[in-house]
Design a protein around this motif. Structure first.
Motif, PDB file in Angstrom:
ATOM      1  N   ASP A 193      13.855  -5.993  24.684  1.00  0.00           N
ATOM      2  CA  ASP A 193      14.701  -5.099  23.886  1.00  0.00           C
ATOM      3  C   ASP A 193      13.787  -4.327  22.951  1.00  0.00           C
ATOM      4  N   LEU A 194      13.272  -3.208  23.452  1.00  0.00           N
ATOM      5  CA  LEU A 194      12.255  -2.457  22.732  1.00  0.00           C
ATOM      6  C   LEU A 194      12.782  -1.920  21.407  1.00  0.00           C
ATOM      7  N   VAL A 195      14.025  -1.449  21.390  1.00  0.00           N
ATOM      8  CA  VAL A 195      14.580  -0.874  20.172  1.00  0.00           C
ATOM      9  C   VAL A 195      14.651  -1.920  19.060  1.00  0.00           C
ATOM     10  N   THR A 196      15.250  -3.049  19.346  1.00  0.00           N
ATOM     11  CA  THR A 196      15.380  -4.101  18.332  1.00  0.00           C
ATOM     12  C   THR A 196      14.029  -4.593  17.864  1.00  0.00           C
ATOM     13  N   ASP A 197      13.099  -4.804  18.811  1.00  0.00           N
ATOM     14  CA  ASP A 197      11.783  -5.319  18.445  1.00  0.00           C
ATOM     15  C   ASP A 197      11.017  -4.335  17.572  1.00  0.00           C
TER      16      ASP A 197
ATOM     17  N   SER B 106       0.857  -1.186   0.000  1.00  0.00           N
ATOM     18  CA  SER B 106       0.000   0.000   0.000  1.00  0.00           C
ATOM     19  C   SER B 106       0.886   1.228   0.000  1.00  0.00           C
ATOM     20  N   SER B 107       0.270   2.384  -0.190  1.00  0.00           N
ATOM     21  CA  SER B 107       1.009   3.646  -0.113  1.00  0.00           C
ATOM     22  C   SER B 107       0.875   4.297   1.252  1.00  0.00           C
ATOM     23  N   ASP B 108       0.159   3.657   2.168  1.00  0.00           N
ATOM     24  CA  ASP B 108      -0.018   4.207   3.513  1.00  0.00           C
ATOM     25  C   ASP B 108       1.285   4.110   4.292  1.00  0.00           C
ATOM     26  N   ARG B 109       1.585   5.149   5.036  1.00  0.00           N
ATOM     27  CA  ARG B 109       2.797   5.174   5.847  1.00  0.00           C
ATOM     28  C   ARG B 109       2.479   4.772   7.286  1.00  0.00           C
ATOM     29  N   ILE B 110       3.504   4.301   7.976  1.00  0.00           N
ATOM     30  CA  ILE B 110       3.303   3.878   9.367  1.00  0.00           C
ATOM     31  C   ILE B 110       2.880   5.062  10.223  1.00  0.00           C
ATOM     32  N   GLY B 111       3.577   6.177  10.119  1.00  0.00           N
ATOM     33  CA  GLY B 111       3.189   7.384  10.839  1.00  0.00           C
ATOM     34  C   GLY B 111       3.358   7.250  12.349  1.00  0.00           C
ATOM     35  N   LYS B 112       3.022   8.333  13.032  1.00  0.00           N
ATOM     36  CA  LYS B 112       3.202   8.366  14.491  1.00  0.00           C
ATOM     37  C   LYS B 112       2.272   7.401  15.201  1.00  0.00           C
ATOM     38  N   GLU B 113       1.019   7.357  14.765  1.00  0.00           N
ATOM     39  CA  GLU B 113       0.085   6.445  15.428  1.00  0.00           C
ATOM     40  C   GLU B 113       0.457   4.991  15.156  1.00  0.00           C
ATOM     41  N   GLY B 114       0.931   4.718  13.961  1.00  0.00           N
ATOM     42  CA  GLY B 114       1.390   3.361  13.678  1.00  0.00           C
ATOM     43  C   GLY B 114       2.586   2.980  14.522  1.00  0.00           C
ATOM     44  N   LEU B 115       3.511   3.919  14.728  1.00  0.00           N
ATOM     45  CA  LEU B 115       4.658   3.654  15.592  1.00  0.00           C
ATOM     46  C   LEU B 115       4.195   3.392  17.016  1.00  0.00           C
ATOM     47  N   ARG B 116       3.240   4.187  17.500  1.00  0.00           N
ATOM     48  CA  ARG B 116       2.706   3.957  18.850  1.00  0.00           C
ATOM     49  C   ARG B 116       2.110   2.558  18.969  1.00  0.00           C
TER      50      ARG B 116
ATOM     51  N   LEU C 126       2.945  -0.106  17.285  1.00  0.00           N
ATOM     52  CA  LEU C 126       4.023  -1.091  17.313  1.00  0.00           C
ATOM     53  C   LEU C 126       4.700  -1.124  18.678  1.00  0.00           C
ATOM     54  N   VAL C 127       4.915   0.053  19.266  1.00  0.00           N
ATOM     55  CA  VAL C 127       5.521   0.107  20.595  1.00  0.00           C
ATOM     56  C   VAL C 127       4.617  -0.569  21.617  1.00  0.00           C
ATOM     57  N   ASP C 128       3.320  -0.258  21.578  1.00  0.00           N
ATOM     58  CA  ASP C 128       2.387  -0.861  22.535  1.00  0.00           C
ATOM     59  C   ASP C 128       2.309  -2.375  22.352  1.00  0.00           C
TER      60      ASP C 128
END
Length: 396
Positions: A366-370, A343-353, A355-357
């Motif tokens: 290991d939060l960084v690696t994961d 798709s052309s959709d980007r992960i963005g800030k909410e997507g990053l949140r 993934l972190v959650d």
């Protein structure tokens, strides 16, 4: 404690190589019809699968260098002796076998010393010798080209390693209770871009952390990022006040950038010695995440312009109270701008949140690696842009 997620190893791509299947393409540079006929018959008698193109002068030959091997007479109407060979090699000739007279053995050896792959003495070389000489000359030339390409790859890898050490240093933190985790993933081409980070603890216990991103991609941007990162650590170690660092860093950027339109975004934290608060400086950079049971974006009310943008305005700190337990994640936009698979959709800030959650819910050690691995998986392969993450944690 400091955990460093290593950058992926660099893949070395082998150089393009002439096809080994099919006929040899032989360029015969010979003005004498009788000598040319003998060489052509020798190639045929040797059973060499060869297509032969003939040139009578060097100037004509220079226009027909799309060949696997050049058989070059050193006595031509427009070029004599080693000068003919030198002009041919300077024009990018492939494998060269020189043709000399009966007394030309010394000249043949001199030609090999100057770059020819082999030489043949007219009147002495039989068909087997001619065929073998052409075959060996082509193979030697290909091996030489492969050796040069390998050397260039090794030099390039060493240069990249030096840039990596400058862009991605080991955090200089003495406080064992402060958790520092950093990670970097190169873009799809395997080369470093302009992303950089650093974490340094001052003598008074304050910890400064930086994530930056030079606009653009390529060796110039990587070199500029390394320069800015080194300048930043120098300013921190020189005990320059945090509020004065970004203006000075901008002066370095303006003096070192290759083009006036190049700018750099930066996020910087100054964590208090008691670890209960931090000052956030934003220069056009994405807002860090505050992570406890879940992640949330820090306020962006104090965002300033990117470094190197010719508009007014500076960078004021935003004081944040952190509490007894906290984690802060800084990142570059390579994480946010990664597209979601197919798709052309980007992960963005909410997507990053998200993934972190998700990593927190799995009890990630290991939060960084994961997170970097999850971003890559969501993207469906290696990221187009490079990406860097820095996590600071206290009381976890």
């Amino acid at each position: 404690m400091t955990d460093i997620a290593a950058a992926p190893s660099l893949a070395v791509t082998p150089p393009a190589q002439a096809a080994t299947d099919g006929a040899f393409r032989v360029l015969l540079v010979e003005d004498d019809d009788g000598d040319a006929l003998l060489v052509e018959e020798g190639l045929l008698d040797a059973g060499l699968d060869a297509s032969i193109v003939r040139a009578r002068t060097l100037d004509e030959a220079l226009e027909r260098l799309d060949a696997d091997c050049v058989l070059l007479d050193l006595g031509l109407p427009d070029a004599m002796g080693l000068g003919a060979l030198q002009r041919l090699l300077a024009a990018g000739a492939p494998a060269v076998v020189v043709l000399t007279g009966l007394s030309g053995g010394d000249l043949g050896l001199a030609a090999v010393a100057q770059g020819a792959q082999d030489y043949l003495v007219k009147g002495e070389a039989d068909s087997e010798t001619i065929g073998r000489s052409v075959r060996y000359a082509v193979q030697r030339r290909r091996l030489e080209a492969a050796d040069r390409a390998l050397y260039r790859s090794l030099v390039r890898a060493e240069e990249t390693n030096r840039l990596e050490r400058a862009l991605l240093p080991t955090p200089a933190v003495r406080d064992d209770r402060l958790h520092v985790s950093v990670g970097y993933r190169a873009g799809r081409d395997g080369l470093l871009g302009g992303d950089f980070y650093d974490v340094v603890e001052r003598a008074d216990g304050r910890v400064l952390a930086l994530v930056g991103d030079v606009c653009g991609h390529g060796p110039d941007e990587a070199a500029l990022g390394a320069t800015l990162r080194t300048a930043w650590r120098t300013l921190v170690l020189a005990e320059v006040a945090a509020g004065e660092i970004l203006p000075l860093l901008e002066r370095v950027l303006e003096s070192e950038r290759s083009r006036p339109e190049v700018f750099t975004t930066v996020a910087m934290l100054e964590v208090a010695p008691d670890r209960a608060s931090t000052d956030l400086y934003l220069a056009g950079h994405p807002v860090p995440l505050l992570i406890d049971d879940r992640s949330r974006l820090l306020p962006s009310t104090a965002r300033g312009r990117a470094l190197g943008i010719p508009v007014s305005g500076g960078w004021l700190p935003l004081r944040l109270e952190l509490g007894p337990r906290w984690r802060l994640m800084m990142y570059t936009d390579g994480v946010l701008e990664a597209t979601i698979r197919e798709s052309s959709d980007r992960i963005g800030k909410e997507g990053l949140r998200s993934l972190v959650d998700a990593a927190l819910s799995r009890g990630s050690a290991d939060l960084v690696t994961d997170v970097l691995q999850d971003v890559r998986a969501l993207h469906g392969g290696e990221l187009v842009d490079d990406a860097a993450l820095v996590v600071l944690g206290w009381g976890a």
